[in-house]
Design an enzyme around this catalytic site. Structure first.
Site, PDB file in Angstrom:
ATOM      1  N   MET A  42       0.842  -1.188   0.000  1.00  0.00           N
ATOM      2  CA  MET A  42       0.000   0.000   0.000  1.00  0.00           C
ATOM      3  C   MET A  42       0.883   1.245   0.000  1.00  0.00           C
ATOM      4  O   MET A  42       1.086   1.878   1.009  1.00  0.00           O
ATOM      5  CB  MET A  42      -0.932  -0.027   1.193  1.00  0.00           C
ATOM      6  CG  MET A  42      -1.886  -1.208   1.148  1.00  0.00           C
ATOM      7  SD  MET A  42      -3.311  -1.021   2.171  1.00  0.00           S
ATOM      8  CE  MET A  42      -2.552  -1.105   3.786  1.00  0.00           C
ATOM      9  N   HIS A  43       1.398   1.557  -1.198  1.00  0.00           N
ATOM     10  CA  HIS A  43       2.334   2.670  -1.299  1.00  0.00           C
ATOM     11  C   HIS A  43       1.710   4.004  -0.949  1.00  0.00           C
ATOM     12  O   HIS A  43       2.395   4.940  -0.585  1.00  0.00           O
ATOM     13  CB  HIS A  43       2.890   2.746  -2.724  1.00  0.00           C
ATOM     14  CG  HIS A  43       3.827   1.630  -3.040  1.00  0.00           C
ATOM     15  ND1 HIS A  43       5.010   1.464  -2.374  1.00  0.00           N
ATOM     16  CD2 HIS A  43       3.745   0.631  -3.932  1.00  0.00           C
ATOM     17  CE1 HIS A  43       5.621   0.390  -2.873  1.00  0.00           C
ATOM     18  NE2 HIS A  43       4.871  -0.138  -3.807  1.00  0.00           N
ATOM     19  N   THR A  44       0.397   4.104  -1.136  1.00  0.00           N
ATOM     20  CA  THR A  44      -0.224   5.409  -0.908  1.00  0.00           C
ATOM     21  C   THR A  44      -0.675   5.592   0.532  1.00  0.00           C
ATOM     22  O   THR A  44      -1.289   6.578   0.865  1.00  0.00           O
ATOM     23  CB  THR A  44      -1.442   5.600  -1.827  1.00  0.00           C
ATOM     24  OG1 THR A  44      -2.395   4.577  -1.513  1.00  0.00           O
ATOM     25  CG2 THR A  44      -1.059   5.529  -3.273  1.00  0.00           C
ATOM     26  N   GLN A  45      -0.384   4.594   1.366  1.00  0.00           N
ATOM     27  CA  GLN A  45      -0.829   4.716   2.752  1.00  0.00           C
ATOM     28  C   GLN A  45       0.150   5.502   3.610  1.00  0.00           C
ATOM     29  O   GLN A  45      -0.050   5.660   4.798  1.00  0.00           O
ATOM     30  CB  GLN A  45      -1.081   3.338   3.364  1.00  0.00           C
ATOM     31  CG  GLN A  45      -2.173   2.575   2.678  1.00  0.00           C
ATOM     32  CD  GLN A  45      -3.532   3.229   2.804  1.00  0.00           C
ATOM     33  OE1 GLN A  45      -3.792   4.269   2.218  1.00  0.00           O
ATOM     34  NE2 GLN A  45      -4.413   2.634   3.580  1.00  0.00           N
ATOM     35  N   ASN A 147      -8.222   5.444   1.504  1.00  0.00           N
ATOM     36  CA  ASN A 147      -7.047   5.719   0.680  1.00  0.00           C
ATOM     37  C   ASN A 147      -6.909   7.232   0.508  1.00  0.00           C
ATOM     38  O   ASN A 147      -7.075   7.760  -0.584  1.00  0.00           O
ATOM     39  CB  ASN A 147      -7.213   5.022  -0.675  1.00  0.00           C
ATOM     40  CG  ASN A 147      -5.964   5.132  -1.530  1.00  0.00           C
ATOM     41  OD1 ASN A 147      -4.883   5.459  -1.017  1.00  0.00           O
ATOM     42  ND2 ASN A 147      -6.098   4.899  -2.809  1.00  0.00           N
TER      43      ASN A 147
END
Lengths: 273, 261
Positions: A42-45, A147
């Site tokens: 989850m790179h955008t977390q 997100n």
């Protein structure tokens, strides 16, 4: 605090006992899953390249806003020419801190919004209050999807009655206003200084433009002194009601710094004798 | 049209024995009787103009805009069925948005017109739909300079230096041929556009009309499609009226001949 370069910033073992590495490796990944490898990445977390504070103050004839030019990758200064205050239409500017890729995404959303607004080739319709409502909805929508866009935003400009308008929006989709606003570290370092000048809406009427600009400049200096993820070049935006103008200046330098004290500081990095 | 009534004109996607698609030809007929629209390519941009026939005195003057934008840098004007034109423009906007969301830059004119050409052509292939009843003039400025195209109901499109469609197209095209295209300035193109629309309206004089002019120019509008400013519009209108007064007798007979051919 431990000053050894390999353990910098951690509480000293002597006083607090052995350091618990789970603290620095803490993650917001759902822990009901046994190992991280079972879980999608989850790179955008969490934010990657980030921009630090945006600060703004109301004065009797408008608003002053500033944000520096730095994009940090952790503690690395990845970018030093990043302009984080953007003009949207004729009547608003948006200052964005937090994740830079999310900032660029928002920049594109706002650009698309302007194209749609211009379809009728009539006058500009996008006012600051419309933008802040739109951005609040975008941020809330994304947090509801678990997100979020990892940003804190300050919208400034004129509303549909041509009055100065100022709003803060965060990654949860919460928005609020105040005569003085800041994001990130600015909330801790700049807000107390700004509030010395303007505590209530009544104080706004007493603050001159020159005074307000000087206050913002002083705050940018203090932020550069004390926020390790800040830089000495910044964008400065002056919104003026009497001339109904928005001027946005980039590459403004932090001035009148005093670093004499620095030579007396010991104990950072390599232990000194 | 000797083949009318033979049954080959009832559906799209059906050819007549002599190789024609009548529905497409009928769509062009819808264009031929509507107000004149034109596009001019000038040295650094494109100018659009249209003759809006006032169908009712109750219509609000200056509202009901007919020239539209597809993107910041792309304008469209069309003659024919207005709802078809609106749908065409919406498709163009979708294409421009989708291009921008993928490539993060504005769509080029050639890419846009090829997508729109395919779209219009698809409406000639299925019997559940009918062809577009419009000739659309699409133009703008991209990084390779100014471009002007016209799409027809068949889906074919050609690039032009100047083109016209609608009722007065033949007289307008004859006038456009006399201009030094694309070497004239954007300001001159605006004036000539006003003059030509005014001139070709002669044949339709019983109906009032409203003139609409927009432009995209690198030097004048920074590459953005805009309505021409009020002072230039007034100047252009004056120029058009003076040109009419100056050459009333000879231009009349000229344009009549063009219409016959």
């Amino acid at each position: 605090m431990n000053h050894d370069p390999f353990h910098w910033g951690r509480p000293s073992t002597k006083t607090y006992g052995e350091y618990n590495y789970l603290i620095s490796n803490a993650s917001n990944v759902d822990r009901s899953v046994k190992s991280n490898s079972e879980f999608p990445k989850m790179h955008t977390q969490q934010p990657m390249i980030t921009g630090t504070s945006v600060i703004a103050i109301k004065y009797k004839d408008g608003i002053i806003m500033a944000a520096d030019h730095m994009g940090s990758y952790g503690s690395l200064m990845k970018l030093e020419d990043l302009k984080r205050i953007i003009q949207v239409g004729d009547d608003a500017v948006v200052g964005i801190s937090g994740d830079i890729s999310d900032f660029q995404y928002l920049e594109r959303l706002l650009d698309d919004l302007q194209i749609e607004d211009a379809y009728d080739m009539d006058q500009e319709h996008l006012k600051a209050n419309h933008l802040s409502e739109y951005l609040t909805r975008v941020m809330y929508n994304r947090r509801t999807k678990m997100n979020p866009l990892w940003n804190a935003i300050i919208v400034a400009g004129f509303d549909d009655k041509d009055e100065p308008y100022l709003k803060h929006i965060d990654l949860l989709g919460v928005s609020y206003t105040s005569p003085t606003l800041a994001t990130g570290f600015g909330n801790h370092l700049a807000i107390p200084l700004l509030r010395k000048k303007v505590e209530t809406e009544d104080d706004v009427k007493k603050l001159s433009k020159e005074d307000a600009i000087q206050t913002i400049k002083d705050c940018m200096k203090v932020l550069f002194y004390r926020d390790a993820r800040s830089w000495n070049k910044y964008s400065l935006c002056v919104i003026e009601k009497s001339t109904k103008s928005i001027s946005l200046e980039h590459e403004v330098q932090v001035e009148n710094m005093k670093w004499d004290f620095a030579q007396h500081i010991t104990g950072y990095g390599v232990p000194q004798l | 049209m000797t083949s009318i009534g033979t049954g080959y004109d009832l559906s799209n996607s059906v050819f007549s024995p002599d190789g024609r698609n009548f529905q497409v030809e009928y769509a062009s007929k819808a264009v031929e009787n509507s107000g004149t629209s034109l596009g001019i390519k000038c040295n650094d941009g494109v100018v659009f103009a249209t003759e809006k026939i006032i169908t009712s005195k109750l219509l609000a003057p200056g509202k009901n805009k007919r020239i539209q934008s597809i993107d910041r840098h792309v304008g469209v004007v069309y003659s024919g069925l207005i709802p078809d034109g609106r749908h065409f423009v919406n498709r163009g906007r979708d294409e421009a948005q989708s291009f921008k969301s993928i490539y993060k830059e504005p769509i080029g004119l050639e890419g846009l017109i090829s997508k729109l050409g395919y779209y219009v052509q698809a409406y000639t292939c299925y019997n559940s739909v009918r062809p577009f009843g419009i000739n659309a003039i699409v133009g703008g400025v991209d990084e390779t300079g100014p471009h002007l195209y016209m799409v027809e109901p068949s889906g074919v499109y050609w690039g032009y230096q100047g083109t016209a469609t609608g009722k007065g197209r033949q007289a307008a095209k004859a006038e456009l041929e006399k201009l030094d295209l694309p070497n004239i300035s954007a300001r001159d193109a605006v004036k000539e556009a006003a003059r030509i629309i005014h001139l070709v309206h002669e044949d339709n004089k019983d109906k009032d009309y409203e003139l609409e002019i927009t432009w995209v120019s690198t030097s004048e509008t920074d590459g953005i499609h805009k309505v021409v400013p009020a002072d230039l519009f007034a100047e252009a209108k004056k120029y058009a009226e003076e040109a009419e007064a100056g050459s009333d007798s000879d231009s009349d007979s000229d344009s009549d001949e063009e219409m016959e051919s």
